[in-house]
Scaffold this motif. Structure first.
Motif, PDB file in Angstrom:
ATOM      1  N   THR A 190      42.399  23.446 -42.851  1.00 39.03           N
ATOM      2  CA  THR A 190      43.057  22.784 -41.729  1.00 39.03           C
ATOM      3  C   THR A 190      42.727  21.298 -41.758  1.00 39.03           C
ATOM      4  O   THR A 190      41.552  20.934 -41.875  1.00 39.03           O
ATOM      5  CB  THR A 190      42.593  23.384 -40.389  1.00 39.03           C
ATOM      6  OG1 THR A 190      42.956  24.768 -40.353  1.00 39.03           O
ATOM      7  CG2 THR A 190      43.231  22.671 -39.211  1.00 39.03           C
ATOM      8  N   PRO A 191      43.715  20.407 -41.653  1.00 38.75           N
ATOM      9  CA  PRO A 191      43.399  18.980 -41.678  1.00 38.75           C
ATOM     10  C   PRO A 191      42.566  18.567 -40.474  1.00 38.75           C
ATOM     11  O   PRO A 191      42.721  19.126 -39.378  1.00 38.75           O
ATOM     12  CB  PRO A 191      44.773  18.309 -41.657  1.00 38.75           C
ATOM     13  CG  PRO A 191      45.717  19.341 -41.132  1.00 38.75           C
ATOM     14  CD  PRO A 191      45.167  20.666 -41.537  1.00 38.75           C
ATOM     15  N   PRO A 192      41.651  17.601 -40.659  1.00 38.62           N
ATOM     16  CA  PRO A 192      40.933  17.069 -39.496  1.00 38.62           C
ATOM     17  C   PRO A 192      41.915  16.542 -38.456  1.00 38.62           C
ATOM     18  O   PRO A 192      43.086  16.282 -38.755  1.00 38.62           O
ATOM     19  CB  PRO A 192      40.096  15.928 -40.094  1.00 38.62           C
ATOM     20  CG  PRO A 192      40.022  16.211 -41.547  1.00 38.62           C
ATOM     21  CD  PRO A 192      41.299  16.916 -41.902  1.00 38.62           C
ATOM     22  N   LEU A 193      41.428  16.356 -37.254  1.00 37.28           N
ATOM     23  CA  LEU A 193      42.308  15.923 -36.170  1.00 37.28           C
ATOM     24  C   LEU A 193      42.972  14.585 -36.468  1.00 37.28           C
ATOM     25  O   LEU A 193      44.097  14.337 -36.010  1.00 37.28           O
ATOM     26  CB  LEU A 193      41.519  15.825 -34.861  1.00 37.28           C
ATOM     27  CG  LEU A 193      40.963  17.137 -34.299  1.00 37.28           C
ATOM     28  CD1 LEU A 193      40.160  16.855 -33.029  1.00 37.28           C
ATOM     29  CD2 LEU A 193      42.073  18.134 -34.014  1.00 37.28           C
ATOM     30  N   ASN A 194      42.295  13.719 -37.200  1.00 41.40           N
ATOM     31  CA  ASN A 194      42.868  12.398 -37.461  1.00 41.40           C
ATOM     32  C   ASN A 194      43.760  12.369 -38.690  1.00 41.40           C
ATOM     33  O   ASN A 194      44.135  11.300 -39.160  1.00 41.40           O
ATOM     34  CB  ASN A 194      41.768  11.340 -37.575  1.00 41.40           C
ATOM     35  CG  ASN A 194      40.738  11.682 -38.634  1.00 41.40           C
ATOM     36  OD1 ASN A 194      40.932  12.592 -39.442  1.00 41.40           O
ATOM     37  ND2 ASN A 194      39.637  10.945 -38.636  1.00 41.40           N
ATOM     38  N   GLU A 195      44.106  13.548 -39.229  1.00 41.96           N
ATOM     39  CA  GLU A 195      45.099  13.640 -40.281  1.00 41.96           C
ATOM     40  C   GLU A 195      46.302  14.430 -39.760  1.00 41.96           C
ATOM     41  O   GLU A 195      46.194  15.215 -38.826  1.00 41.96           O
ATOM     42  CB  GLU A 195      44.517  14.315 -41.524  1.00 41.96           C
ATOM     43  CG  GLU A 195      43.427  13.502 -42.191  1.00 41.96           C
ATOM     44  CD  GLU A 195      42.893  14.167 -43.447  1.00 41.96           C
ATOM     45  OE1 GLU A 195      43.505  15.153 -43.913  1.00 41.96           O
ATOM     46  OE2 GLU A 195      41.851  13.716 -43.965  1.00 41.96           O
ATOM     47  N   SER A 196      47.434  14.232 -40.381  1.00 40.89           N
ATOM     48  CA  SER A 196      48.676  14.821 -39.884  1.00 40.89           C
ATOM     49  C   SER A 196      48.682  16.339 -40.033  1.00 40.89           C
ATOM     50  O   SER A 196      48.255  16.879 -41.055  1.00 40.89           O
ATOM     51  CB  SER A 196      49.879  14.237 -40.627  1.00 40.89           C
ATOM     52  OG  SER A 196      50.004  12.854 -40.377  1.00 40.89           O
TER      53      SER A 196
END
Length: 723
Positions: free
Chosen positions: A176-182
């Motif tokens: 899962t991408p970090p929150l600051n990635e899309s």
């Protein structure tokens, strides 16, 4: 006139539960590591373990090997050593690089990263302190001084940064991408869980609260009875529930279970209530912020769902009041919709601020509106109005404000094909349940093991749901299941509402107490869960937690994800679901993962088909249901937009972050200056929650103009909020 507070009480929010004592540097971690409260309907057309580890247990390796079906094991003996080695390398890289680029590098010095022991008192963290972080096996110390071990075998890590409380660098797992990635819809998959019953009380989720007041059937009646019971704390009992029902450890466990989203139902009285409503006004808002900050800390995205609407949008007990539908229905239908639009606007303004948009990428603007009662044309007109209002606040296109989620209204997904073509980022939310389909559902689920587990239920989940979910992603756009459960029957204390004996009948006794369940029963439930997850693709289980009843038994165990993890019938890794339906012999045309550009905020987003605008652009709708025969709709009561806006305040952090950190003021669009709805002075209104088929007024009040006239505009919004 309705009363409104002069201001919010100051909201104090310590940096959420400061975590401490990482046991090892993060970069060294290599383990991947109508009558019912939930009344929904199954669509009639055919369509296609161990619990979380305790702090004493070593980290599980379950994240390294995912087995979608027994056939996938063929040849494993030859490739497993290589795969294990590659898995370890890949997971190490997946952990090291994100932490470096989103945490270490922005801080300029590795020495700024806190690994050792700090005080459990958040105020002791100095202004020069760097971010605190942790991966699998790290120790978290909460704001009350208690500790727990963060168990996440999937490569997830948390970040807590007193210098930047809006640090969005955390991630729940390696895929899962970090929150600051899309987040990429169609590529990334929602594996989520609801935090039901926390801010919108439901009898079957918190039965002991309702057993204390036997006459209570919904939050309206419970609040009324509690308010009169001052000797036992009055309405403060509800705040105690906010404090204790969900803790930081719950949110950490959600991330540790391989999940990556939460759906958080909230009530409109987080903003305000009016004099005639008994709810606990505004008190839940700081606790909502607390959950959002915990979600940020552990890298979980949030689907924030407005679960209650003035007058009730569905008549269910989780709409605030059980009974009649008074939203866009009946004499007060338009007036209640005015209030609803106002509350949607206020929430949209808050979560569109840059401090919150990564954490809350989806806003569910109304839960389970009963379209069969209200009308499809009426709901379409309302949703078009809400869409335009929100996008006028946020701007159009990807990155500008949240996706807007709407429920299918129990009409079936195919009914929404082509809905508002050209709109900007609308999601279809469906709630498929067997429990409320009107059938007896007595077929056994404890039938065997492996593919034989679960009886008819896993195959039925695949065949009923998979095709519809795939088709909707082409015909409508982004589609997810905002709710589903293991409830293949309707057994569970208060599941069908207080006073309904059906859900605790002798035939339900086995399903009211999970201590009676054997391994075959648990295997059947897990296979049913896996099949449901595979068929639905993007999903939120309802719900994370069920509180014990007065006899200390969790009496709706089919509905608790947490209990299923603890006792072995929920999958410890949601990726295990992949391929379940195919293994059961159920196939469906698969969505290719590519949406039309406008559906995800690309070219054309916001350019709605003019034919649809012509059909549904008039608001209020030209026809309202629930009126007496011969009623003149132009005489319906409405409110006037002349009241100060009760905006939602930002948190107050302890300790305060550096002055360079922008906290926000709760209002994203400074040009949005229209005022809030309120009653017209001197006019008499029917009961806003019980006005279906009551006599309609015979004249406008005030007589000179409709109260739905143009809103008063000032140079800046007048607000009621704290600084």
């Amino acid at each position: 006139m309705s009363s409104r507070p002069g201001s919010f009480a100051e909201v104090s929010l310590a940096t959420p539960d400061t975590p401490l004592n990482s046991k090892h540097p993060l970069w060294l971690s290599t383990s991947e590591t109508t009558t019912t409260p939930r009344d929904s309907f199954i669509y009639g057309t055919s369509c296609n373990s161990s619990p979380l580890l305790s702090s004493e247990q070593p980290a599980s390796k379950s994240g390294e090997e995912i087995t979608p079906s027994p056939d996938a094991k063929k040849g494993a003996a030859y490739v497993r050593p290589v795969l294990l080695f590659l898995s370890a390398v890949l997971v190490a890289v997946a952990v090291v690089l994100p932490v470096y680029f989103v945490v270490i590098k922005p801080q300029h010095h590795e020495s700024d990263m806190t690994e050792g022991t700090s005080s459990s008192d958040p105020s002791s963290i100095g202004s020069n302190a760097g971010p605190t972080y942790g991966a699998n096996g790290s120790t978290v110390t909460t704001s009350d001084g208690s500790t727990f071990t963060y168990i996440n075998p999937f490569g997830g890590y948390w970040i807590d940064d007193p210098n930047d409380p809006f640090n969005d660098g955390a991630r729940p797992n390696s895929w899962t991408p970090p929150l600051n990635e899309s987040w990429v819809w169609g590529t990334n998959k929602v594996n989520g869980v609801n935090i039901g019953g926390l801010f919108v009380l439901e009898p079957f989720i918190s039965p002991a609260l309702f057993q204390r007041y036997p006459e209570a059937i919904d939050e309206w009646s419970l609040s009324t009875l509690m308010a009169a019971d001052t000797s036992n704390g009055g309405l403060n009992q509800i705040e105690e529930h906010y404090k204790t029902f969900i803790t930081e450890q719950d949110i950490a466990e959600i991330a540790g279970a391989g999940l990556n989203w939460i759906r958080l139902p909230i009530p409109f009285w987080a903003i305000e209530k009016w004099d005639f409503e008994p709810f606990l006004e505004q008190v839940c808002w700081p606790y909502i912020l607390r959950v959002l900050q915990w979600a940020r800390k552990y890298g979980l995205r949030v689907n924030l769902d407005l679960h209650t609407i003035p007058g009730s949008q569905n008549g269910f007990n989780h709409s605030g009041k059980y009974g009649k539908i008074n939203f866009l229905n009946g004499v007060m239908g338009v007036a209640n919709a005015q209030r609803a639009l106002g509350y949607i606007r206020i929430i949209a303004e808050f979560i569109s601020q840059p401090e919150w948009r990564n954490v809350v990428p989806v806003f569910g603007i109304m839960n389970e509106a009963r379209v069969a009662v209200i009308g499809m044309d009426q709901m379409t007109s309302f949703y078009l109005q809400a869409h335009d209002m929100i996008r006028n606040i946020t701007g159009y296109g990807e990155g500008n404000g949240p996706y807007i989620a709407i429920h299918d209204g129990f009409q079936g997904l195919s009914s929404w094909a082509g809905f508002l073509e050209g709109s900007d980022r609308i999601i279809m939310d469906s709630h498929p349940y067997f429990a409320f389909d009107g059938n007896s559902n007595t077929e056994p689920i404890a039938t065997g093991s492996g593919l034989d587990a679960g009886g008819i239920w896993p195959t039925l989940a695949c065949s009923r749901w998979a095709t519809a979910m795939n088709a909707s992603q082409t015909a409508f756009g982004v589609t997810f299941a905002g709710e589903f459960s293991n409830g293949f029957n309707d057994c569970g204390l208060y599941l069908n509402g207080v006073g309904n004996t059906q859900d605790v009948a002798p035939s339900c006794s086995l399903f009211l107490d999970s201590s009676q369940w054997n391994d075959t029963m648990k295997a059947g439930l897990q296979q049913f869960a896996l099949a449901s997850m595979d068929a639905l693709q993007d999903w939120f289980f309802w719900t994370w937690k069920i509180d014990p009843s007065s006899n200390n038994t969790i009496a709706s165990p089919l509905w608790s994800y947490q209990l299923g993890l603890q006792q072995g019938w929920m999958p410890t890794d949601p990726r295990m679901a992949t391929g379940t339906c195919a293994a059961l012999g159920v196939t469906a045309p698969q969505f290719d993962g590519v949406y039309q550009p406008y559906q995800t905020g690309g070219p054309g987003a916001g350019t709605i088909n003019p034919v649809l605008v012509s059909s549904y652009g008039q608001y209020p709708p030209t026809s309202i249901s629930g009126l007496t025969a011969g009623a003149t709709q132009s005489l319906l009561p409405t409110y006037t937009s002349t009241s100060a806006i009760p905006t939602l305040p930002p948190p107050t952090f302890t300790p305060s972050p550096p002055s360079s950190v922008t906290i926000g003021n709760g209002w994203f669009d400074s040009s949005d200056t229209s005022l809030a709805a309120t009653e017209v002075a001197g006019c008499t209104y029917p009961n806003a929650w019980d006005a279906v088929s009551v006599p309609i007024p015979t004249a406008l009040c005030p007589p000179t103009t409709s109260a739905s006239a143009s809103a008063v505009v000032t140079s800046a919004p007048a607000v009621t909020t704290s600084s």
